[in-house]
Design an enzyme around this catalytic site. Structure first.
Site, PDB file in Angstrom:
ATOM      1  CE  LYS A 150      -1.157   2.495  12.191  1.00 23.98           C
ATOM      2  NZ  LYS A 150      -0.361   2.332  10.947  1.00 23.98           N
ATOM      3  CD  GLU A 192      -5.058   5.707   2.074  1.00 28.69           C
ATOM      4  OE1 GLU A 192      -5.094   4.452   2.118  1.00 28.69           O
ATOM      5  OE2 GLU A 192      -4.145   6.376   2.594  1.00 28.69           O
ATOM      6  NE  ARG A 247      -3.806  -0.429  12.253  1.00 28.54           N
ATOM      7  CZ  ARG A 247      -4.505   0.274  13.126  1.00 28.54           C
ATOM      8  NH1 ARG A 247      -4.822  -0.234  14.302  1.00 28.54           N
ATOM      9  NH2 ARG A 247      -4.905   1.506  12.829  1.00 28.54           N
ATOM     10  CG  HIS A 254       0.657   4.411   3.262  1.00 30.33           C
ATOM     11  ND1 HIS A 254      -0.109   3.721   2.346  1.00 30.33           N
ATOM     12  CD2 HIS A 254      -0.189   5.304   3.845  1.00 30.33           C
ATOM     13  CE1 HIS A 254      -1.360   4.153   2.407  1.00 30.33           C
ATOM     14  NE2 HIS A 254      -1.429   5.114   3.293  1.00 30.33           N
ATOM     15  CG  HIS A 273      -1.930  11.017   2.860  1.00 31.44           C
ATOM     16  ND1 HIS A 273      -0.674  10.516   3.104  1.00 31.44           N
ATOM     17  CD2 HIS A 273      -2.803  10.011   3.159  1.00 31.44           C
ATOM     18  CE1 HIS A 273      -0.770   9.255   3.547  1.00 31.44           C
ATOM     19  NE2 HIS A 273      -2.045   8.940   3.583  1.00 31.44           N
TER      20      HIS A 273
END
Length: 382
Positions: A150, A192, A247, A254, A273
């Site tokens: 991505k 994460e 996915r 998010h 983030h």
């Protein structure tokens, strides 16, 4: 997903047919940059990095490339989320053309998620696609944004709304460079890591509960956490490269997180983030609890772990104003997962039991956000 671990090097394969590649994880792997570029047949390499990372890691990478007989050109951009913009994309592309990067050459993204997304997108569009190596220098980038292809930039409307899927040819995740991160940046990346346990691996979350201090300290526990995270993401990407199915589970937390980042105009002094992801994970569990999908006790367990490592878990933990529920709903309406105007949420039935939902009435989400904004709890710093 097989993880190979010869000596101090851990190798996680990403299986995508003729676009397959490896994630190499371990101390000192940045020193392989030159040999890796040579093995890929490149004559020229442009190293895209930011000013902060350049001062720490650019010189040895350039030396490695030059020692391998590679023509290397640095392209240095400002640090921070605001660099993921059309203006800087244009500057990077101009730099790549000036460096005469051809389709047989390489773009090496040396930095955190911002550099990785920006450089990866530039590689995707330059000459309709040139190859890239991701060399992530933050924990967040090593376990998430450098893997899976991505790439993209932000707009005032929302985050990552302009971009493409462009798989790298190699990922070099050097664990030594993580020692140069600030405590705040490392904690942000850890959000994460936790996410992978919450998506579909209860045992990994339990291991993190027991071993998070060792992960922060470095060594074998840190490498294991990075490798496990990469293997989890690689497994999902391998079966759903273009996010047409599960996915989307990787976006747990998010939808909320991106809205919060937009609400602070991507001001990294207020919210980075990974911190937004931590709040988003907490919100996803509390929202699921409010819908009767998961017990409050299990939601509290997740929040307690995030707070134990020093991460924010409430909207009120963000300095300054973020707007009202209508503002956050407007931002969430620009989420990439919106289909036919309907919000897609990643919700949970338990730790390690996430699922995709497209049938949550918007009023339920708005009411939940109003409650979160109206009844803040004391900041995690208190």
């Amino acid at each position: 997903m097989t993880v190979f671990a010869p000596d101090d090097l851990t190798v996680v394969p990403v299986s995508l047919g003729d676009r397959s590649y490896e994630i190499k994880i371990g101390p000192g792997v940045l020193a392989e940059a030159g040999d890796a570029a040579k093995a890929l047949g490149a004559r020229n390499v442009a190293v895209v990095t930011d000013q902060t990372v350049a001062g720490l890691h650019l010189e040895p990478v350039m030396a490695s490339l030059e020692a391998a007989g590679i023509n290397a050109a640095p392209i240095i951009v400002p640090p921070g989320e605001s660099t993921k913009s059309f203006a800087h994309l244009e500057k990077v592309c101009a730099g790549l053309l000036a460096a005469r990067i051809e389709r047989g050459d390489l773009v090496l993204a040396l930095g955190g998620g911002v550099v990785g997304d920006l450089a990866g997108f530039a590689a995707a569009v330059l000459r309709r696609g040139v190859r890239a190596i991701q060399a992530p220098t933050s924990l967040l980038a090593q376990v998430d944004s450098s893997v899976g292809g991505k790439t993209g930039i932000n707009t005032p409307v929302g985050k990552n709304l302009i971009g493409s899927f462009h798989q790298p040819s190699l990922v070099l995740a050097d664990t030594d460079v993580l020692d140069t991160l600030s405590p705040r940046e490392f904690r942000a990346g850890y959000a994460e890591v936790v996410k992978y346990g919450l998506i579909d691996d209860t045992e990994f979350f339990m291991w993190l509960e027991r071993n998070w201090q060792d992960v922060f300290a470095g060594g074998a526990a840190r490498t294991r956490a990075i490798a496990k995270s990469c293997a989890s993401k690689a497994s999902i990407v391998s079966r759903d490269e273009f996010e047409t199915g599960d996915r989307a589970l990787l976006n747990l937390g998010h939808t909320f997180a991106h809205a919060l980042e937009g609400a602070v105009a991507y001001d990294g002094t207020r919210l980075v983030h990974g911190e937004a992801v931590a709040i988003g994970l907490a919100l996803a569990f509390r929202f699921s609890a409010s819908l009767g999908l998961v017990s409050q006790a299990e939601a509290d367990r997740v929040v307690d772990h995030l707070r134990a490592v020093g991460l924010p878990t409430r909207i009120s933990d963000i300095p300054g104003e973020v707007g009202n529920a209508d503002r956050l709903m407007d931002l969430m309406a620009q989420d990439k997962k919106v289909k036919a105007g309907r919000l897609t949420f990643i919700l949970v039935r338990g730790i390690g039991r996430s699922f995709i939902s497209t049938d949550i009435p918007p009023q339920n989400a708005k009411s939940f956000l109003e409650a979160e904004l109206a009844e803040p709890v004391p900041s995690f710093d208190d």
